[in-house]
Design an enzyme around this catalytic site. Sequence first.
Site, PDB file in Angstrom:
ATOM      1  N   TYR A 137       0.809  -1.214   0.000  1.00  0.00           N
ATOM      2  CA  TYR A 137       0.000   0.000   0.000  1.00  0.00           C
ATOM      3  C   TYR A 137       0.842   1.264   0.000  1.00  0.00           C
ATOM      4  O   TYR A 137       0.393   2.307  -0.467  1.00  0.00           O
ATOM      5  CB  TYR A 137      -0.924   0.031   1.227  1.00  0.00           C
ATOM      6  CG  TYR A 137      -2.157  -0.826   1.098  1.00  0.00           C
ATOM      7  CD1 TYR A 137      -2.057  -2.217   1.075  1.00  0.00           C
ATOM      8  CD2 TYR A 137      -3.411  -0.249   1.004  1.00  0.00           C
ATOM      9  CE1 TYR A 137      -3.182  -3.007   0.964  1.00  0.00           C
ATOM     10  CE2 TYR A 137      -4.549  -1.029   0.906  1.00  0.00           C
ATOM     11  CZ  TYR A 137      -4.427  -2.408   0.879  1.00  0.00           C
ATOM     12  OH  TYR A 137      -5.555  -3.177   0.770  1.00  0.00           O
ATOM     13  N   LYS A 179       3.617 -15.255   2.901  1.00  0.00           N
ATOM     14  CA  LYS A 179       3.870 -16.000   1.665  1.00  0.00           C
ATOM     15  C   LYS A 179       5.381 -16.195   1.581  1.00  0.00           C
ATOM     16  O   LYS A 179       6.051 -15.751   0.636  1.00  0.00           O
ATOM     17  CB  LYS A 179       3.296 -15.220   0.469  1.00  0.00           C
ATOM     18  CG  LYS A 179       3.326 -15.968  -0.853  1.00  0.00           C
ATOM     19  CD  LYS A 179       2.273 -17.074  -0.985  1.00  0.00           C
ATOM     20  CE  LYS A 179       2.411 -17.788  -2.319  1.00  0.00           C
ATOM     21  NZ  LYS A 179       1.570 -19.007  -2.407  1.00  0.00           N
ATOM     22  N   ASP A 212      -2.274 -18.681   1.067  1.00  0.00           N
ATOM     23  CA  ASP A 212      -3.248 -19.392   0.225  1.00  0.00           C
ATOM     24  C   ASP A 212      -3.969 -20.479   1.010  1.00  0.00           C
ATOM     25  O   ASP A 212      -5.198 -20.577   0.988  1.00  0.00           O
ATOM     26  CB  ASP A 212      -2.614 -19.922  -1.082  1.00  0.00           C
ATOM     27  CG  ASP A 212      -1.265 -20.601  -0.890  1.00  0.00           C
ATOM     28  OD1 ASP A 212      -0.752 -20.612   0.244  1.00  0.00           O
ATOM     29  OD2 ASP A 212      -0.722 -21.131  -1.886  1.00  0.00           O
ATOM     30  N   ASP A 236      -6.288  -7.343   4.314  1.00  0.00           N
ATOM     31  CA  ASP A 236      -7.426  -6.753   3.601  1.00  0.00           C
ATOM     32  C   ASP A 236      -8.289  -7.851   2.989  1.00  0.00           C
ATOM     33  O   ASP A 236      -9.507  -7.889   3.168  1.00  0.00           O
ATOM     34  CB  ASP A 236      -6.904  -5.808   2.513  1.00  0.00           C
ATOM     35  CG  ASP A 236      -8.042  -5.201   1.703  1.00  0.00           C
ATOM     36  OD1 ASP A 236      -9.027  -4.761   2.312  1.00  0.00           O
ATOM     37  OD2 ASP A 236      -7.941  -5.183   0.467  1.00  0.00           O
ATOM     38  N   ASP A 240     -12.295  -9.600   4.395  1.00  0.00           N
ATOM     39  CA  ASP A 240     -13.562  -9.648   3.643  1.00  0.00           C
ATOM     40  C   ASP A 240     -14.043 -11.103   3.535  1.00  0.00           C
ATOM     41  O   ASP A 240     -15.237 -11.379   3.635  1.00  0.00           O
ATOM     42  CB  ASP A 240     -13.414  -9.062   2.227  1.00  0.00           C
ATOM     43  CG  ASP A 240     -13.631  -7.547   2.194  1.00  0.00           C
ATOM     44  OD1 ASP A 240     -13.295  -6.872   3.186  1.00  0.00           O
ATOM     45  OD2 ASP A 240     -14.124  -7.032   1.168  1.00  0.00           O
TER      46      ASP A 240
HETATM   47  C1  IPM Z   1     -10.304  -1.508   3.701  1.00  0.00           C
HETATM   48  C2  IPM Z   1     -10.448  -1.022   2.271  1.00  0.00           C
HETATM   49  C3  IPM Z   1      -9.275  -0.153   1.860  1.00  0.00           C
HETATM   50  C4  IPM Z   1      -8.011  -0.979   1.978  1.00  0.00           C
HETATM   51  C5  IPM Z   1      -9.430   0.436   0.452  1.00  0.00           C
HETATM   52  C6  IPM Z   1     -10.635   1.326   0.354  1.00  0.00           C
HETATM   53  C7  IPM Z   1      -8.225   1.154  -0.014  1.00  0.00           C
HETATM   54  O1  IPM Z   1     -10.611  -2.100   1.404  1.00  0.00           O
HETATM   55  O2  IPM Z   1     -10.174  -0.674   4.611  1.00  0.00           O
HETATM   56  O3  IPM Z   1     -10.343  -2.726   3.919  1.00  0.00           O
HETATM   57  O4  IPM Z   1      -7.684  -1.749   1.064  1.00  0.00           O
HETATM   58  O5  IPM Z   1      -7.323  -0.857   2.994  1.00  0.00           O
HETATM   59 MN    MN Z   2     -10.890  -3.982   2.375  1.00  0.00          MN
END
Ligand code: IPM
Ligand code: MN
Length: 343
Positions: A137, A179, A212, A236, A240
């Site tokens: 990032y 990884k 993975d 990240d 999710d």
């Molecule tokens: C999160 C989001 C952000 C990230 C995006 C919006 C850049 O996905 O906070 O999880 O990847 O950190």
């Molecule tokens: Mn995210």
Amino acid sequence: MPTIALLPGDGIGPEVASAARRVLDAVATDLTYEEHLVGGASIDAHGTAITDEAMAAIKASDAVLLGAVGGPKWDSTDPTAVRPEQGLFRLRADLGLFANLRPVRPLPALYDASPLKRELIENTNMLIVRELTGGLYYGERGRSDGRAFDTCVYSVEEIERIARTGFEAAKTRVTSVDKANVLETSRLWREVVTALHEAEYQHIELEHQLVDSAAMRLIAAPRDFDVILTENMFGDILSDEASMLTGSLGMLPTASLGAGDGPSLFEPVHGTAPDIAGKGIANPLGMILSAALMLRHGFGRDDAAAALESAVDRALEGGIRPRDLGGTATTAETTEAVLGELK
Ligand code: IPM
Ligand code: MN
Ligand code: NAD
């Protein structure tokens, strides 16, 4: 009077931010709010994803509560384009928020809302500790001669401080996810985490797992995990994925913490949900639970945080279900249900 910098952002951000504001008003009457633009909203008004003035005011606040930023209106593949996400990156970097905590605790009322079998997710209680100010990032990136590059850099210090957060938060075990079979940064990560474990945290079990297969195990045996400790990009993606254990991405809250005495930042894990923005049907619970994390980690108000969290539990037990959890409740109806439990 503590001041909260409220940053609604874009898409469903303002919809869930105002829901959080309503429930906060019910449990903490002495908080004051200052709203600032961030993301696309700030680009539209000022040409930049966050202004220096907003940053200065935010730095002087006691906590930051953010909705979400971004959306198709500002999406572009032009490397020189101003992007909403830059506002988020500046907040995280300038406030020194290297530790992102993402608790994943499926609520019994939602065991059957997950696409995964109830037997698999019952009693899952994990914390994803995501490094937030390094790695891909923040590495150098660019384009030249028909090529593009992104660089991943981690220092010993960056790895050690997030590893410490992970070990301190663990009850029994840290699963460090990397990884290391491919990446040099992962090999350094493994070395530093192992050394810190040896030196200070031998009472906590440490295991290393490649990202993975960790992604597979998260679905196959989520109860195996206590703390997942990982770098920025892996955290990240895995968070999710893990959100579906709770029934929806709309349920997950986060706290982003630093080392100093500046404000911490609280936001839901989800984004601006462009597909449902403006319809009043977003699930506000991830945002409301982020407000609870703010009360706990930002202000040390454990009682108010617990009151909010148990009001969410009871509202769900009472049957309220927004669309993403298979129901028909609007954002307002879901918020009312939580407010009803707080009375
Ligand atoms: C999160 C989001 C952000 C990230 C995006 C919006 C850049 O996905 O906070 O999880 O990847 O950190
Ligand atoms: Mn995210
Ligand atoms: P997203 O999280 O916005 O949405 C993914 C899916 O989940 C969509 O179908 C959406 O409708 C649903 N969803 C998300 N939150 C929900 C909620 N509270 N209630 C009901 N449904 C919900 O991810 P995306 O579509 O990949 O990204 C959209 C934009 O959001 C992008 O611009 C991205 O950069 C941004 N984003 C911002 C943040 C943040 O500000 N912290 C986090 C993630 C994504």
